[in-house]
Design a protein around this motif. Sequence first.
Motif, PDB file in Angstrom:
ATOM      1  N   ILE A 246      -6.742   1.642  -7.615  1.00  0.00           N
ATOM      2  CA  ILE A 246      -6.023   0.817  -8.587  1.00  0.00           C
ATOM      3  C   ILE A 246      -6.931   0.440  -9.751  1.00  0.00           C
ATOM      4  N   ASP A 247      -8.131   0.009  -9.444  1.00  0.00           N
ATOM      5  CA  ASP A 247      -9.040  -0.460 -10.485  1.00  0.00           C
ATOM      6  C   ASP A 247      -9.538   0.673 -11.376  1.00  0.00           C
ATOM      7  N   GLU A 248      -9.862   1.824 -10.790  1.00  0.00           N
ATOM      8  CA  GLU A 248     -10.499   2.892 -11.553  1.00  0.00           C
ATOM      9  C   GLU A 248      -9.512   3.861 -12.206  1.00  0.00           C
ATOM     10  N   ALA A 249      -8.275   3.921 -11.697  1.00  0.00           N
ATOM     11  CA  ALA A 249      -7.283   4.835 -12.265  1.00  0.00           C
ATOM     12  C   ALA A 249      -6.148   4.085 -12.944  1.00  0.00           C
ATOM     13  N   PHE A 250      -6.285   2.757 -13.062  1.00  0.00           N
ATOM     14  CA  PHE A 250      -5.227   1.940 -13.661  1.00  0.00           C
ATOM     15  C   PHE A 250      -3.892   2.274 -12.998  1.00  0.00           C
ATOM     16  N   ALA A 251      -3.923   2.394 -11.658  1.00  0.00           N
ATOM     17  CA  ALA A 251      -2.779   2.921 -10.913  1.00  0.00           C
ATOM     18  C   ALA A 251      -1.646   1.909 -10.820  1.00  0.00           C
ATOM     19  N   GLU A 252      -0.433   2.385 -11.029  1.00  0.00           N
ATOM     20  CA  GLU A 252       0.730   1.505 -11.025  1.00  0.00           C
ATOM     21  C   GLU A 252       1.107   1.045  -9.617  1.00  0.00           C
ATOM     22  N   VAL A 253       0.547   1.680  -8.594  1.00  0.00           N
ATOM     23  CA  VAL A 253       0.790   1.194  -7.231  1.00  0.00           C
ATOM     24  C   VAL A 253       0.293  -0.240  -7.059  1.00  0.00           C
ATOM     25  N   LYS A 254      -0.460  -0.734  -8.011  1.00  0.00           N
ATOM     26  CA  LYS A 254      -0.881  -2.136  -7.989  1.00  0.00           C
ATOM     27  C   LYS A 254       0.324  -3.080  -7.950  1.00  0.00           C
ATOM     28  N   SER A 255       1.433  -2.675  -8.512  1.00  0.00           N
ATOM     29  CA  SER A 255       2.610  -3.544  -8.552  1.00  0.00           C
ATOM     30  C   SER A 255       3.224  -3.753  -7.182  1.00  0.00           C
ATOM     31  N   GLY A 256       2.819  -2.946  -6.186  1.00  0.00           N
ATOM     32  CA  GLY A 256       3.128  -3.309  -4.815  1.00  0.00           C
ATOM     33  C   GLY A 256       4.156  -2.500  -4.069  1.00  0.00           C
ATOM     34  N   ALA A 257       4.942  -1.655  -4.745  1.00  0.00           N
ATOM     35  CA  ALA A 257       6.017  -0.942  -4.049  1.00  0.00           C
ATOM     36  C   ALA A 257       5.485  -0.034  -2.946  1.00  0.00           C
ATOM     37  N   PHE A 258       4.374   0.639  -3.204  1.00  0.00           N
ATOM     38  CA  PHE A 258       3.805   1.566  -2.223  1.00  0.00           C
ATOM     39  C   PHE A 258       3.386   0.817  -0.961  1.00  0.00           C
ATOM     40  N   THR A 259       2.735  -0.331  -1.121  1.00  0.00           N
ATOM     41  CA  THR A 259       2.329  -1.139   0.024  1.00  0.00           C
ATOM     42  C   THR A 259       3.545  -1.704   0.746  1.00  0.00           C
ATOM     43  N   TRP A 260       4.510  -2.229  -0.009  1.00  0.00           N
ATOM     44  CA  TRP A 260       5.756  -2.741   0.585  1.00  0.00           C
ATOM     45  C   TRP A 260       6.414  -1.691   1.461  1.00  0.00           C
ATOM     46  N   MET A 261       6.526  -0.469   0.956  1.00  0.00           N
ATOM     47  CA  MET A 261       7.213   0.590   1.694  1.00  0.00           C
ATOM     48  C   MET A 261       6.494   0.924   2.999  1.00  0.00           C
ATOM     49  N   HIS A 262       5.179   1.101   2.923  1.00  0.00           N
ATOM     50  CA  HIS A 262       4.449   1.495   4.124  1.00  0.00           C
ATOM     51  C   HIS A 262       4.374   0.351   5.134  1.00  0.00           C
ATOM     52  N   ALA A 263       4.314  -0.887   4.662  1.00  0.00           N
ATOM     53  CA  ALA A 263       4.363  -2.020   5.592  1.00  0.00           C
ATOM     54  C   ALA A 263       5.700  -2.046   6.317  1.00  0.00           C
ATOM     55  N   ALA A 264       6.789  -1.804   5.581  1.00  0.00           N
ATOM     56  CA  ALA A 264       8.108  -1.772   6.209  1.00  0.00           C
ATOM     57  C   ALA A 264       8.209  -0.652   7.236  1.00  0.00           C
ATOM     58  N   MET A 265       7.558   0.467   6.966  1.00  0.00           N
ATOM     59  CA  MET A 265       7.600   1.603   7.891  1.00  0.00           C
ATOM     60  C   MET A 265       6.647   1.429   9.064  1.00  0.00           C
ATOM     61  N   GLY A 266       5.814   0.390   9.041  1.00  0.00           N
ATOM     62  CA  GLY A 266       4.860   0.162  10.114  1.00  0.00           C
ATOM     63  C   GLY A 266       3.562   0.916   9.943  1.00  0.00           C
ATOM     64  N   TYR A 267       3.228   1.286   8.714  1.00  0.00           N
ATOM     65  CA  TYR A 267       1.995   2.019   8.399  1.00  0.00           C
ATOM     66  C   TYR A 267       1.806   3.247   9.307  1.00  0.00           C
ATOM     67  N   PRO A 268       2.761   4.165   9.301  1.00  0.00           N
ATOM     68  CA  PRO A 268       2.614   5.343  10.162  1.00  0.00           C
ATOM     69  C   PRO A 268       1.471   6.231   9.675  1.00  0.00           C
ATOM     70  N   GLN A 269       0.651   6.706  10.603  1.00  0.00           N
ATOM     71  CA  GLN A 269      -0.398   7.665  10.260  1.00  0.00           C
ATOM     72  C   GLN A 269       0.244   9.049  10.259  1.00  0.00           C
ATOM     73  N   LEU A 270       1.097   9.247   9.265  1.00  0.00           N
ATOM     74  CA  LEU A 270       1.974  10.409   9.180  1.00  0.00           C
ATOM     75  C   LEU A 270       1.718  11.142   7.871  1.00  0.00           C
ATOM     76  N   ALA A 271       1.606  12.460   7.948  1.00  0.00           N
ATOM     77  CA  ALA A 271       1.404  13.250   6.737  1.00  0.00           C
ATOM     78  C   ALA A 271       2.620  13.151   5.826  1.00  0.00           C
ATOM     79  N   GLY A 272       2.358  12.875   4.551  1.00  0.00           N
ATOM     80  CA  GLY A 272       3.429  12.845   3.583  1.00  0.00           C
ATOM     81  C   GLY A 272       3.790  14.250   3.126  1.00  0.00           C
ATOM     82  N   LYS A 273       5.092  14.520   3.020  1.00  0.00           N
ATOM     83  CA  LYS A 273       5.548  15.800   2.462  1.00  0.00           C
ATOM     84  C   LYS A 273       5.377  15.742   0.951  1.00  0.00           C
TER      85      LYS A 273
END
Length: 308
Positions: A246-273
Amino acid sequence: MKDGEILSGFLAPHPPHLVYGENPPQNEPRSRGGWESLRWAYDHVRESIERLRPDVLLVHSPHWITQVGHHFLGVPRLAGRSVDPIFPDLFRYDFGMDVDVELAEACCEEGRKLGLVTKMMRNPKFRVDYGTITTLHMVRPQWDIPVVGLSANNTPYYLDTKEGLKEMDLLGKATREAIRKSGRRAVLLASNTLSHWHFHEQPEVPEDMSKEHPARYDGYLWDIRMIELMRKGRMADVFELLPQFIDEAFAEVKSGAFTWMHAAMGYPQLAGKFHGYGTVIGTGNAVMEWNLQEAGLSRLEETAGVAS
């Protein structure tokens, strides 16, 4: 009633250029195409949604900004014209959506129980933000599945990044519990770009792809590094690196949607398609999917998972 399920989660970025390039009837401006690598990536998302047949789509957008609390769309039917404030020449979109108010209210209540400030949005004339609309259009242009829209509280911006993302973790856990109790079959949509360095002048012809490339090489390198980790299912490494990314790439995931989604899914250690990657005005955008149904992980336990 059976417990609900989270069928799949998608990293589903929202550049309005993708709608513009597609020329749907709802969008007034006309284009000659453009951004095909991303638009065609969304074809795979649409096919997946068709197979999954969810009851509801939940989308968290960084462009519905609420400074006090996490807000949820709370009107059964919302319609109107959404105009992108930065690209009004590309995005003037007539939208209409059905809202799953019952599930939205449940998410709001579960968030409150976890100590979050939450609120329902009851304005029947509310103009839905372009991030929400673009993501929903790109995943399901038929607009025939009810939605739950979540605002971006922006806590990661005015608090320490890690502290803010902890709040998004709580929002994800609240969402998970609300879905479980509802019996709904849900799909989650994280409406986020990756690296967010961008150009400040638009080409004379916006869809001229000879002008499209990463705005910064270091941002591109970060995107590829993170995508490769996600493709390999090394999600613990992804979340360990997330603040630095987030800090070095000015990444928009800072706004939280990516974390919200994975927390809701239970943080699966699953390969993303991986469905596709491309730049829009120089920003890095990946379309990816974590299909929990295919992995046998869609059924929800009463206690949500925690990050590794």
